[in-house]
Design an enzyme around this catalytic site. Structure first.
Site, PDB file in Angstrom:
ATOM      1  N   LYS A  67      44.243  30.264  47.024  1.00  0.00           N
ATOM      2  CA  LYS A  67      42.858  30.090  47.657  1.00  0.00           C
ATOM      3  C   LYS A  67      42.113  31.327  47.192  1.00  0.00           C
ATOM      4  CE  LYS A  67      44.382  26.742  51.100  1.00  0.00           C
ATOM      5  NZ  LYS A  67      43.559  25.487  50.983  1.00  0.00           N
ATOM      6  N   CYS A  68      42.339  31.745  46.024  1.00  0.00           N
ATOM      7  CA  CYS A  68      41.538  33.290  45.835  1.00  0.00           C
ATOM      8  C   CYS A  68      40.724  33.039  44.655  1.00  0.00           C
ATOM      9  CB  CYS A  68      42.550  34.344  45.584  1.00  0.00           C
ATOM     10  SG  CYS A  68      42.201  35.843  44.921  1.00  0.00           S
ATOM     11  N   GLY A  69      39.599  33.817  44.390  1.00  0.00           N
ATOM     12  CA  GLY A  69      38.898  33.661  43.219  1.00  0.00           C
ATOM     13  C   GLY A  69      39.694  34.031  41.640  1.00  0.00           C
ATOM     14  N   THR A  71      42.793  33.076  41.470  1.00  0.00           N
ATOM     15  CA  THR A  71      43.920  31.930  41.409  1.00  0.00           C
ATOM     16  C   THR A  71      43.872  31.358  39.979  1.00  0.00           C
ATOM     17  OG1 THR A  71      43.927  31.574  43.775  1.00  0.00           O
ATOM     18  CG2 THR A  71      44.649  29.912  42.504  1.00  0.00           C
TER      19      THR A  71
END
Length: 189
Positions: A67-69, A71
């Site tokens: 759930k990361c930029g 990803t």
């Protein structure tokens, strides 16, 4: 509202704190007390994996999050792995250390990686990459007395460590560096 602002602040910190930082093993690095082949890690499916099975290949170690930029880098690293797996292996180590961006179980992480990015490179059980409870592998990667030179801990998700064919740590790259980045490609020579 406060929770949303805190999450936004954490995300922005990750995006701006990562300075395309690169660290390269100096030619006069001290002898390492350990190498990659000294470690056994648990895979996403709970099996113990002896990292010595990667002798003779370069190894890229990534701390990952769903759930990361960053990803979408899963797709970049999968494409790189498929094109280079005869000589280079990519190892993914999920971590919830940065903004709580990997809250899922091992089963959920595996399903997410396969469904969204078709990940086939080896993925491991969640680890702690920094601070209290740091996994032994990440302690080795970030402790000069153990690896011979590097003190860089991950600054956010998708930091990369490069290990040569002898199991020696040679490079660290921050999150923004991708497989097609010139500095990364140079590290593989």
């Amino acid at each position: 509202m406060v929770k949303i602002l805190l999450m936004l602040g954490t995300l922005l910190t990750g995006l701006f704190a990562d300075k395309n930082e690169v660290a390269v093993r100096p030619e006069n690095a001290a002898a390492a007390k350990q190498n990659l082949y000294d470690f056994k890690m648990k895979s996403l499916d709970g099996k113990v994996v002896d990292l010595s099975q990667y002798k003779g290949k370069k190894v890229i170690i990534l701390n990952t999050a769903s759930k990361c930029g960053y990803t979408p880098q899963y797709a970049d690293w999968e494409k790189f792995y498929e094109a280079n797996k005869a000589k280079v292996v990519v190892l993914g180590f999920p971590s919830n250390d940065f903004g709580g961006q990997e809250p899922g179980s091992e089963e959920e992480i595996g399903a997410f990686c396969q469904k969204n990015y078709g990940v086939t490179f080896p993925m491991f059980a969640k680890v702690v990459t920094k601070g209290e409870g740091q996994s032994p592998l990440y302690k080795w990667l970030s402790t000069p007395d153990l690896n011979g030179w590097n003190d860089k801990v991950p600054t956010w998700n998708f930091c990369k460590y490069i290990v040569n064919e002898k199991g020696e740590l040679t490079h660290f790259f921050a999150s923004k560096v991708k497989p097609d980045s010139p500095e990364f490609l140079e590290s593989l020579k």
